[in-house]
Design a protein around this motif. Structure first.
Motif, PDB file in Angstrom:
ATOM      1  N   LYS A 103       0.911  -1.263   0.159  1.00  0.00           N
ATOM      2  CA  LYS A 103       0.017   0.040   0.081  1.00  0.00           C
ATOM      3  C   LYS A 103       0.927   1.155   0.042  1.00  0.00           C
ATOM      4  O   LYS A 103       1.667   1.596   0.663  1.00  0.00           O
ATOM      5  CB  LYS A 103      -0.922  -0.175   1.179  1.00  0.00           C
ATOM      6  CG  LYS A 103      -1.916   1.388   1.289  1.00  0.00           C
ATOM      7  CD  LYS A 103      -2.840   0.980   2.400  1.00  0.00           C
ATOM      8  CE  LYS A 103      -3.708   2.259   2.425  1.00  0.00           C
ATOM      9  NZ  LYS A 103      -4.699   2.170   3.519  1.00  0.00           N
ATOM     10  N   ARG A 153      -6.943  -7.352   5.009  1.00  0.00           N
ATOM     11  CA  ARG A 153      -5.746  -7.380   5.606  1.00  0.00           C
ATOM     12  C   ARG A 153      -5.447  -8.444   6.797  1.00  0.00           C
ATOM     13  O   ARG A 153      -4.355  -8.931   7.108  1.00  0.00           O
ATOM     14  CB  ARG A 153      -5.645  -5.933   6.405  1.00  0.00           C
ATOM     15  CG  ARG A 153      -5.552  -4.774   5.518  1.00  0.00           C
ATOM     16  CD  ARG A 153      -4.144  -4.476   5.330  1.00  0.00           C
ATOM     17  NE  ARG A 153      -4.380  -3.426   4.186  1.00  0.00           N
ATOM     18  CZ  ARG A 153      -3.638  -3.228   3.177  1.00  0.00           C
ATOM     19  NH1 ARG A 153      -2.918  -4.182   2.594  1.00  0.00           N
ATOM     20  NH2 ARG A 153      -3.885  -2.438   2.224  1.00  0.00           N
ATOM     21  N   GLU A 154      -6.645  -8.618   7.334  1.00  0.00           N
ATOM     22  CA  GLU A 154      -6.348  -9.945   8.288  1.00  0.00           C
ATOM     23  C   GLU A 154      -6.176 -11.199   7.555  1.00  0.00           C
ATOM     24  O   GLU A 154      -5.446 -12.069   8.211  1.00  0.00           O
ATOM     25  CB  GLU A 154      -7.982 -10.127   8.968  1.00  0.00           C
ATOM     26  CG  GLU A 154      -8.190 -11.191  10.089  1.00  0.00           C
ATOM     27  CD  GLU A 154      -9.606 -11.438  10.422  1.00  0.00           C
ATOM     28  OE1 GLU A 154     -10.082 -12.572  10.801  1.00  0.00           O
ATOM     29  OE2 GLU A 154     -10.189 -10.388  10.476  1.00  0.00           O
ATOM     30  N   TYR A 163      -5.364  -9.829  -4.729  1.00  0.00           N
ATOM     31  CA  TYR A 163      -6.191 -10.142  -3.553  1.00  0.00           C
ATOM     32  C   TYR A 163      -7.242 -11.124  -3.846  1.00  0.00           C
ATOM     33  O   TYR A 163      -7.586 -12.097  -2.769  1.00  0.00           O
ATOM     34  CB  TYR A 163      -7.228  -8.988  -2.930  1.00  0.00           C
ATOM     35  CG  TYR A 163      -6.492  -7.916  -2.248  1.00  0.00           C
ATOM     36  CD1 TYR A 163      -5.732  -8.057  -1.156  1.00  0.00           C
ATOM     37  CD2 TYR A 163      -5.950  -6.527  -2.831  1.00  0.00           C
ATOM     38  CE1 TYR A 163      -5.051  -6.949  -0.307  1.00  0.00           C
ATOM     39  CE2 TYR A 163      -5.448  -5.775  -2.150  1.00  0.00           C
ATOM     40  CZ  TYR A 163      -5.088  -5.775  -1.194  1.00  0.00           C
ATOM     41  OH  TYR A 163      -4.286  -5.024  -0.340  1.00  0.00           O
ATOM     42  N   GLU A 177     -11.226  -3.569   3.431  1.00  0.00           N
ATOM     43  CA  GLU A 177      -9.930  -3.496   3.849  1.00  0.00           C
ATOM     44  C   GLU A 177      -9.678  -4.630   4.865  1.00  0.00           C
ATOM     45  O   GLU A 177      -8.492  -5.046   5.121  1.00  0.00           O
ATOM     46  CB  GLU A 177      -9.589  -2.061   3.655  1.00  0.00           C
ATOM     47  CG  GLU A 177      -7.826  -2.129   3.990  1.00  0.00           C
ATOM     48  CD  GLU A 177      -7.256  -0.552   4.128  1.00  0.00           C
ATOM     49  OE1 GLU A 177      -6.268  -0.498   4.025  1.00  0.00           O
ATOM     50  OE2 GLU A 177      -8.171   0.269   4.422  1.00  0.00           O
ATOM     51  N   PRO A 178     -10.224  -4.288   6.038  1.00  0.00           N
ATOM     52  CA  PRO A 178      -9.931  -4.864   7.341  1.00  0.00           C
ATOM     53  C   PRO A 178      -9.788  -6.511   7.147  1.00  0.00           C
ATOM     54  O   PRO A 178      -8.843  -7.139   7.748  1.00  0.00           O
ATOM     55  CB  PRO A 178     -11.020  -4.579   8.542  1.00  0.00           C
ATOM     56  CG  PRO A 178     -11.564  -3.336   7.798  1.00  0.00           C
ATOM     57  CD  PRO A 178     -11.470  -3.401   6.571  1.00  0.00           C
ATOM     58  N   CYS A 207      -9.409  -5.421  -6.754  1.00  0.00           N
ATOM     59  CA  CYS A 207      -8.906  -6.104  -6.056  1.00  0.00           C
ATOM     60  C   CYS A 207      -8.174  -7.488  -6.678  1.00  0.00           C
ATOM     61  O   CYS A 207      -7.220  -7.785  -6.234  1.00  0.00           O
ATOM     62  CB  CYS A 207     -10.115  -6.826  -5.108  1.00  0.00           C
ATOM     63  SG  CYS A 207     -10.827  -5.742  -4.103  1.00  0.00           S
ATOM     64  N   TYR A 257      -7.613   4.325  -4.375  1.00  0.00           N
ATOM     65  CA  TYR A 257      -8.465   3.185  -4.023  1.00  0.00           C
ATOM     66  C   TYR A 257      -9.742   3.720  -4.196  1.00  0.00           C
ATOM     67  O   TYR A 257     -10.318   4.544  -4.107  1.00  0.00           O
ATOM     68  CB  TYR A 257      -8.210   3.026  -2.505  1.00  0.00           C
ATOM     69  CG  TYR A 257      -6.756   2.325  -2.035  1.00  0.00           C
ATOM     70  CD1 TYR A 257      -6.736   1.136  -2.172  1.00  0.00           C
ATOM     71  CD2 TYR A 257      -5.988   3.195  -1.494  1.00  0.00           C
ATOM     72  CE1 TYR A 257      -5.713   0.374  -1.799  1.00  0.00           C
ATOM     73  CE2 TYR A 257      -4.752   2.664  -1.470  1.00  0.00           C
ATOM     74  CZ  TYR A 257      -4.413   1.253  -1.378  1.00  0.00           C
ATOM     75  OH  TYR A 257      -3.420   0.710  -1.085  1.00  0.00           O
ATOM     76  N   ASP A 292      -4.289 -11.337   4.899  1.00  0.00           N
ATOM     77  CA  ASP A 292      -2.977 -11.184   4.563  1.00  0.00           C
ATOM     78  C   ASP A 292      -2.029 -11.607   5.796  1.00  0.00           C
ATOM     79  O   ASP A 292      -1.039 -12.267   5.730  1.00  0.00           O
ATOM     80  CB  ASP A 292      -2.627  -9.882   4.040  1.00  0.00           C
ATOM     81  CG  ASP A 292      -3.288  -9.355   2.646  1.00  0.00           C
ATOM     82  OD1 ASP A 292      -3.492 -10.475   1.794  1.00  0.00           O
ATOM     83  OD2 ASP A 292      -3.191  -8.331   2.472  1.00  0.00           O
ATOM     84  N   ALA A 293      -2.535 -10.971   7.004  1.00  0.00           N
ATOM     85  CA  ALA A 293      -1.666 -11.597   8.213  1.00  0.00           C
ATOM     86  C   ALA A 293      -1.726 -12.867   8.331  1.00  0.00           C
ATOM     87  O   ALA A 293      -0.664 -13.635   8.621  1.00  0.00           O
ATOM     88  CB  ALA A 293      -2.386 -10.909   9.500  1.00  0.00           C
ATOM     89  N   GLU A 317     -12.829   0.957   1.917  1.00  0.00           N
ATOM     90  CA  GLU A 317     -12.403   0.867   3.352  1.00  0.00           C
ATOM     91  C   GLU A 317     -13.556  -0.063   4.111  1.00  0.00           C
ATOM     92  O   GLU A 317     -13.167  -0.482   5.266  1.00  0.00           O
ATOM     93  CB  GLU A 317     -12.887   2.419   3.978  1.00  0.00           C
ATOM     94  CG  GLU A 317     -14.103   2.899   3.626  1.00  0.00           C
ATOM     95  CD  GLU A 317     -14.076   3.621   2.098  1.00  0.00           C
ATOM     96  OE1 GLU A 317     -15.136   3.774   1.627  1.00  0.00           O
ATOM     97  OE2 GLU A 317     -12.970   3.699   1.477  1.00  0.00           O
ATOM     98  N   LYS A 329      -9.538 -15.928   0.571  1.00  0.00           N
ATOM     99  CA  LYS A 329      -9.679 -14.533  -0.198  1.00  0.00           C
ATOM    100  C   LYS A 329     -10.417 -14.536  -1.348  1.00  0.00           C
ATOM    101  O   LYS A 329     -10.977 -13.554  -1.680  1.00  0.00           O
ATOM    102  CB  LYS A 329      -8.109 -13.980  -0.242  1.00  0.00           C
ATOM    103  CG  LYS A 329      -7.375 -13.656   0.915  1.00  0.00           C
ATOM    104  CD  LYS A 329      -5.845 -13.670   0.823  1.00  0.00           C
ATOM    105  CE  LYS A 329      -5.351 -12.614  -0.180  1.00  0.00           C
ATOM    106  NZ  LYS A 329      -3.814 -12.491  -0.028  1.00  0.00           N
TER     107      LYS A 329
END
Length: 145
Positions: free
Chosen positions: A5, A23-24, A83, A19-20, A78, A11, A26-27, A16, A56
């Motif tokens: 990013k 990101r989760e 993603y 995204e959370p 995406c 974007y 991705d972690a 928004e 995903k």
């Protein structure tokens, strides 16, 4: 792997909201990649990575095709950013492939006798009870299950 990013990327609207979750995931993917694979077979070490990649892609597919929560612009963004797997989602849109776990399972060149993976066989036609795919660890992704 999604691109890093930076401020140069514009974007699309609605980013928004998703995204959370992305990101989760991705972690979780980073944890799976860094997880030690001592005592596991070579192919078993990759199973969590395939599972998270599937999650995903399934998340993006559901948002766009099932729930209609995101715009086409955000959907394409995406996929361009990595993603989701564009080819896997294209297969999900076809009849008979709605529950496909990964693309390796339908490629005949990766299997003995030029067939598809054992996880693509419907449960009522299987000889063994518990069957796991060698490539991704799937236990059954046939449409008739």
């Amino acid at each position: 792997m999604p691109k890093i990013k930076t401020n140069r990327i514009k974007y699309p609207d609605g980013w928004e909201l998703i995204e959370p979750t992305l990101r989760e995931l991705d972690a979780k993917m980073r944890e799976a990649e860094n997880d030690p694979h001592d005592g596991k077979r070579k192919c078993e070490a990759l199973w969590p990575i395939f599972k998270i990649a599937h999650q995903k892609s399934q998340y993006i597919y559901d948002l766009y095709y099932k729930r209609n929560d995101i715009s086409k612009e955000l959907y394409e963004f995406c996929l361009e950013q990595g993603y989701g797997d564009r080819n896997l989602i294209a297969k999900w849109k076809k009849s008979g492939y709605e529950r496909l776990c990964c693309l390796q399972c339908i490629q005949p060149r990766d299997h003995n006798f030029g067939t598809t993976c054992v996880c693509r066989v419907p449960k009522q036609l299987r000889e063994a009870e518990n069957v796991e795919c060698v490539h991704c660890g799937c236990r059954g992704c046939a449409s008739g299950d």
